[in-house]
Design a protein around this motif. Structure first.
Motif, PDB file in Angstrom:
ATOM      1  N   VAL A   1      21.136  10.980  63.729  1.00 44.37           N
ATOM      2  CA  VAL A   1      21.078  11.844  62.711  1.00 44.37           C
ATOM      3  C   VAL A   1      21.961  11.389  61.657  1.00 44.37           C
ATOM      4  CG1 VAL A   1      20.981  14.248  61.629  1.00 44.37           C
ATOM      5  CG2 VAL A   1      20.025  13.879  64.077  1.00 44.37           C
ATOM      6  N   VAL A   2      21.451  10.792  60.407  1.00 49.89           N
ATOM      7  CA  VAL A   2      22.413  10.511  59.554  1.00 49.89           C
ATOM      8  C   VAL A   2      22.767  11.812  58.552  1.00 49.89           C
ATOM      9  CG1 VAL A   2      22.451   9.112  57.339  1.00 49.89           C
ATOM     10  CG2 VAL A   2      21.317   8.277  59.583  1.00 49.89           C
ATOM     11  N   HIS A   3      23.936  12.215  58.354  1.00 44.11           N
ATOM     12  CA  HIS A   3      24.164  13.328  57.502  1.00 44.11           C
ATOM     13  C   HIS A   3      25.553  13.368  56.676  1.00 44.11           C
ATOM     14  CE1 HIS A   3      27.749  14.716  59.839  1.00 44.11           C
ATOM     15  NE2 HIS A   3      27.262  14.077  60.925  1.00 44.11           N
ATOM     16  N   PRO A   4      25.540  13.827  55.824  1.00 42.34           N
ATOM     17  CA  PRO A   4      26.839  13.938  54.806  1.00 42.34           C
ATOM     18  C   PRO A   4      28.042  14.399  55.443  1.00 42.34           C
ATOM     19  CG  PRO A   4      25.140  15.335  53.802  1.00 42.34           C
ATOM     20  CD  PRO A   4      24.643  15.163  55.113  1.00 42.34           C
ATOM     21  N   GLU A   5      28.772  13.544  55.485  1.00 41.71           N
ATOM     22  CA  GLU A   5      30.340  13.797  56.221  1.00 41.71           C
ATOM     23  C   GLU A   5      30.896  15.201  55.578  1.00 41.71           C
ATOM     24  OE1 GLU A   5      32.624  10.300  55.772  1.00 41.71           O
ATOM     25  OE2 GLU A   5      32.512  10.475  53.758  1.00 41.71           O
ATOM     26  N   VAL A   6      30.789  15.351  54.237  1.00 38.59           N
ATOM     27  CA  VAL A   6      31.196  16.521  53.728  1.00 38.59           C
ATOM     28  C   VAL A   6      30.189  17.318  53.158  1.00 38.59           C
ATOM     29  CG1 VAL A   6      32.964  17.738  52.043  1.00 38.59           C
ATOM     30  CG2 VAL A   6      33.501  15.559  52.975  1.00 38.59           C
ATOM     31  N   ALA A   7      29.793  18.344  53.647  1.00 45.80           N
ATOM     32  CA  ALA A   7      28.713  19.063  53.359  1.00 45.80           C
ATOM     33  C   ALA A   7      28.959  20.529  53.906  1.00 45.80           C
ATOM     34  CB  ALA A   7      27.270  18.464  53.937  1.00 45.80           C
ATOM     35  N   TYR A   8      27.762  21.504  54.228  1.00 45.30           N
ATOM     36  CA  TYR A   8      27.778  22.688  54.603  1.00 45.30           C
ATOM     37  C   TYR A   8      28.521  22.504  56.015  1.00 45.30           C
ATOM     38  CZ  TYR A   8      27.414  27.161  56.552  1.00 45.30           C
ATOM     39  OH  TYR A   8      27.642  28.555  57.202  1.00 45.30           O
ATOM     40  N   MET A   9      29.782  23.094  56.376  1.00 48.85           N
ATOM     41  CA  MET A   9      30.406  22.971  57.537  1.00 48.85           C
ATOM     42  C   MET A   9      29.651  23.139  59.103  1.00 48.85           C
ATOM     43  SD  MET A   9      33.597  25.467  57.166  1.00 48.85           S
ATOM     44  CE  MET A   9      33.403  27.170  57.015  1.00 48.85           C
ATOM     45  N   ASN A  10      29.085  24.243  58.845  1.00 52.72           N
ATOM     46  CA  ASN A  10      28.363  24.747  60.103  1.00 52.72           C
ATOM     47  C   ASN A  10      26.927  23.979  60.561  1.00 52.72           C
ATOM     48  OD1 ASN A  10      29.796  26.848  61.004  1.00 52.72           O
ATOM     49  ND2 ASN A  10      29.461  27.910  59.444  1.00 52.72           N
TER      50      ASN A  10
ATOM     51  N   ASP B   1      19.350   2.821  59.817  1.00 52.22           N
ATOM     52  CA  ASP B   1      18.553   1.714  60.516  1.00 52.22           C
ATOM     53  C   ASP B   1      18.512   2.398  62.081  1.00 52.22           C
ATOM     54  OD1 ASP B   1      17.751   0.059  58.719  1.00 52.22           O
ATOM     55  OD2 ASP B   1      19.630  -1.147  58.985  1.00 52.22           O
ATOM     56  N   GLY B   2      17.399   2.548  62.584  1.00 49.18           N
ATOM     57  CA  GLY B   2      17.315   3.005  63.944  1.00 49.18           C
ATOM     58  C   GLY B   2      17.261   4.479  64.245  1.00 49.18           C
ATOM     59  N   ALA B   3      17.578   5.341  63.030  1.00 50.06           N
ATOM     60  CA  ALA B   3      18.034   6.540  63.094  1.00 50.06           C
ATOM     61  C   ALA B   3      16.463   7.354  63.059  1.00 50.06           C
ATOM     62  CB  ALA B   3      18.783   7.112  62.084  1.00 50.06           C
ATOM     63  N   LYS B   4      16.830   8.701  63.472  1.00 51.64           N
ATOM     64  CA  LYS B   4      15.167   9.657  63.349  1.00 51.64           C
ATOM     65  C   LYS B   4      15.241  10.460  62.228  1.00 51.64           C
ATOM     66  CE  LYS B   4      12.813   9.027  66.875  1.00 51.64           C
ATOM     67  NZ  LYS B   4      11.438   8.443  66.770  1.00 51.64           N
ATOM     68  N   LEU B   5      16.439  11.149  61.859  1.00 51.55           N
ATOM     69  CA  LEU B   5      16.598  11.949  60.689  1.00 51.55           C
ATOM     70  C   LEU B   5      17.637  11.546  59.599  1.00 51.55           C
ATOM     71  CD1 LEU B   5      15.467  15.000  59.705  1.00 51.55           C
ATOM     72  CD2 LEU B   5      17.429  15.741  61.160  1.00 51.55           C
ATOM     73  N   LEU B   6      17.233  11.496  58.231  1.00 55.05           N
ATOM     74  CA  LEU B   6      18.128  11.913  57.437  1.00 55.05           C
ATOM     75  C   LEU B   6      18.224  13.315  56.667  1.00 55.05           C
ATOM     76  CD1 LEU B   6      20.063  10.562  55.253  1.00 55.05           C
ATOM     77  CD2 LEU B   6      17.920  10.068  54.015  1.00 55.05           C
TER      78      LEU B   6
ATOM     79  N   ARG C   1      27.099  20.514  60.093  1.00 53.84           N
ATOM     80  CA  ARG C   1      28.210  19.414  60.391  1.00 53.84           C
ATOM     81  C   ARG C   1      28.526  19.965  62.116  1.00 53.84           C
ATOM     82  NH1 ARG C   1      32.643  18.484  58.670  1.00 53.84           N
ATOM     83  NH2 ARG C   1      32.746  20.051  56.908  1.00 53.84           N
ATOM     84  N   ALA C   2      29.203  21.156  62.242  1.00 53.60           N
ATOM     85  CA  ALA C   2      29.417  21.532  63.541  1.00 53.60           C
ATOM     86  C   ALA C   2      28.247  21.679  64.427  1.00 53.60           C
ATOM     87  CB  ALA C   2      30.242  22.956  63.575  1.00 53.60           C
ATOM     88  N   ASN C   3      27.202  21.942  64.064  1.00 52.42           N
ATOM     89  CA  ASN C   3      25.905  22.087  64.930  1.00 52.42           C
ATOM     90  C   ASN C   3      25.556  20.715  65.484  1.00 52.42           C
ATOM     91  OD1 ASN C   3      23.195  22.181  65.839  1.00 52.42           O
ATOM     92  ND2 ASN C   3      23.101  24.255  65.068  1.00 52.42           N
ATOM     93  N   ILE C   4      25.916  19.728  64.556  1.00 52.16           N
ATOM     94  CA  ILE C   4      25.073  18.354  64.955  1.00 52.16           C
ATOM     95  C   ILE C   4      26.385  17.896  65.858  1.00 52.16           C
ATOM     96  CG2 ILE C   4      25.040  15.955  64.046  1.00 52.16           C
ATOM     97  CD1 ILE C   4      23.641  16.936  61.726  1.00 52.16           C
ATOM     98  N   ALA C   5      27.707  18.218  65.571  1.00 57.06           N
ATOM     99  CA  ALA C   5      28.816  17.467  66.198  1.00 57.06           C
ATOM    100  C   ALA C   5      28.578  18.502  67.755  1.00 57.06           C
ATOM    101  CB  ALA C   5      30.083  18.044  65.645  1.00 57.06           C
ATOM    102  N   ARG C   6      28.328  19.375  67.991  1.00 56.20           N
ATOM    103  CA  ARG C   6      28.162  20.124  69.285  1.00 56.20           C
ATOM    104  C   ARG C   6      27.040  19.415  69.986  1.00 56.20           C
ATOM    105  NH1 ARG C   6      30.151  24.830  71.377  1.00 56.20           N
ATOM    106  NH2 ARG C   6      28.658  25.564  73.062  1.00 56.20           N
ATOM    107  N   ARG C   7      25.937  19.064  69.426  1.00 56.90           N
ATOM    108  CA  ARG C   7      24.726  18.545  70.054  1.00 56.90           C
ATOM    109  C   ARG C   7      25.286  17.213  70.355  1.00 56.90           C
ATOM    110  NH1 ARG C   7      19.681  20.882  69.416  1.00 56.90           N
ATOM    111  NH2 ARG C   7      20.077  22.612  68.236  1.00 56.90           N
ATOM    112  N   GLN C   8      26.077  16.546  69.433  1.00 61.19           N
ATOM    113  CA  GLN C   8      26.669  15.071  70.001  1.00 61.19           C
ATOM    114  C   GLN C   8      27.297  15.103  71.313  1.00 61.19           C
ATOM    115  OE1 GLN C   8      27.280  11.504  67.811  1.00 61.19           O
ATOM    116  NE2 GLN C   8      29.232  12.199  67.467  1.00 61.19           N
TER     117      GLN C   8
END
Ligand SMILES: *Cc1c(COP(=O)(O)O)cnc(C)c1O
Length: 340
Positions: A60-69, A101-106, A71-78
């Motif tokens: 999943v490609v996501h903004p490094e600075v964006a709504y913090m939770n 490249d090769g990702a599923k979700l932007l 990002r926290a949800n993605i980090a936890r899944r990672q």
């Protein structure tokens, strides 16, 4: 206000069968965004459902600075191997597409919270589609009145309706709006199985709130623009971020992509985080509190939260409300003066 219905009627049990108040809210927000809406118990409920529907290990490609939770949800899944997180500067189109490249979700957020960066949505969606990615877009900060991401080819728009849609800081609610009705049906199934259904009262309040969204947004973005202009020429302010300012890095894109510049701004006072905290303590018309999108102006030093380390330490985020702009300015200017 019903959890269950008489046997043989159109609905049976509301978690899976819905409720007329949710339907009404979903109709309104679906129409505003131009897709099929599913409401959730909170914005995070909607975010979680979109992420939960991805295959195990999906990048999943996501903004490094964006709504913090988000990002926290993605980090936890990672951490548990359920997703692969690829953090990017979403305003940097080339870097973002390289990560696709090769990702599923932007995952796009624009304007970003709290830096108010503007993504080049058209180029990102075109590049992501070419690479076979699904695109989700958090439209909480702009609302469908300022931009309709589905029109640019985005697959799913999510909202924290807790914010501008509800508009009165008195409810928690989320929405996902899908371009494809089949995608919405899958999210509705997840909503039912996770139990992240909205409250009936909250849905009703959000319906009442959304009726004045255009009025609140008009007023609050006028106020935000004026405060941004005045802060930008104030000697005690180092930097102002507001896409409506002509020298803001996101200005050109915002003018092209949005019908207004929104009600959020951020600024860095001279003197570092202690000064910023002192300003929050000092204000009397502005409210020192988290969240955004209500009729009252909120001020918050974002970097005080864990997970916001990439946000400048003294950055104050303002969610500008509907008060008289001179009352807001007197308060802010007074706080800047008193904390010199
Ligand atoms: C608040 C917020 C969310 C989360 O919504 P909740 O309703 O608090 O769960 C998601 N995205 C953005 C941009 C937000 O500001």
């Amino acid at each position: 206000m019903a959890s269950n219905y008489i046997a043989g009627s159109e609905r049976d049990y509301s978690r899976g069968g819905g409720n007329p108040t949710w339907d009404a809210l979903e109709d309104v927000i679906g129409a505003l965004e131009g897709g099929t809406a599913v409401c959730f118990s909170s914005g995070m409920g909607a975010v979680d459902a979109v992420l939960d529907d991805l295959p195990p290990g999906a990048p999943v490609v996501h903004p490094e600075v964006a709504y913090m939770n988000m990002r926290a949800n993605i980090a936890r899944r990672q951490e548990s191997g359920r997703l692969e997180a690829r953090a990017v500067d979403i305003t940097d189109t080339d870097a973002t597409l390289a990560a696709c490249d090769g990702a599923k979700l932007l995952w796009i957020e624009s304007p970003t919270n709290p830096l108010l960066g503007i993504a080049d949505v058209r180029a990102l969606v075109a590049g992501a589609k070419q690479r076979g990615l699904e695109v989700a877009f958090d439209n909480t900060v702009a609302t469908p009145l300022l931009q309709r991401p589905l029109e640019h080819g985005v697959d799913i728009v999510v909202h924290s309706a807790t914010k501008l849609i509800g508009g009165h800081s008195d409810l928690l609610l989320g929405v996902a709006v899908c371009a494809e009705p089949d995608r919405a049906a899958r999210l509705r199934e997840l909503q039912n199985l996770a139990g992240s259904t909205p409250g009936t009262l909250e849905s009703w309040l959000a319906l009442r709130g959304v009726r004045t969204l255009h009025l609140r947004l008009d007023r609050s973005q006028q106020n935000a623009h004026e405060l941004a202009r005045r802060l930008a020429s104030h000697p005690e302010v180092d930097r102002v971020r507001y896409p409506g300012l002509e020298d803001d890095p996101g200005h050109r894109r915002a003018r092209e992509l949005m019908r207004g510049f929104g009600s959020m701004l951020a600024f860095e006072p001279r003197g570092g985080p202690d000064r910023a905290d002192a300003i929050c303590d000092r204000v009397r018309v502005l409210v020192s509190a988290t969240s955004l999108g209500g009729i009252e102006t909120l001020i918050e030093r974002r970097a005080k939260w864990r997970g916001e380390e990439l946000v400048p330490a003294s950055l104050l985020r303002l969610s500008v409300g509907c008060e008289h702009v001179e009352d807001l300015w007197d308060d802010l200017e007074g706080a800047l003066e008193a904390t010199k």
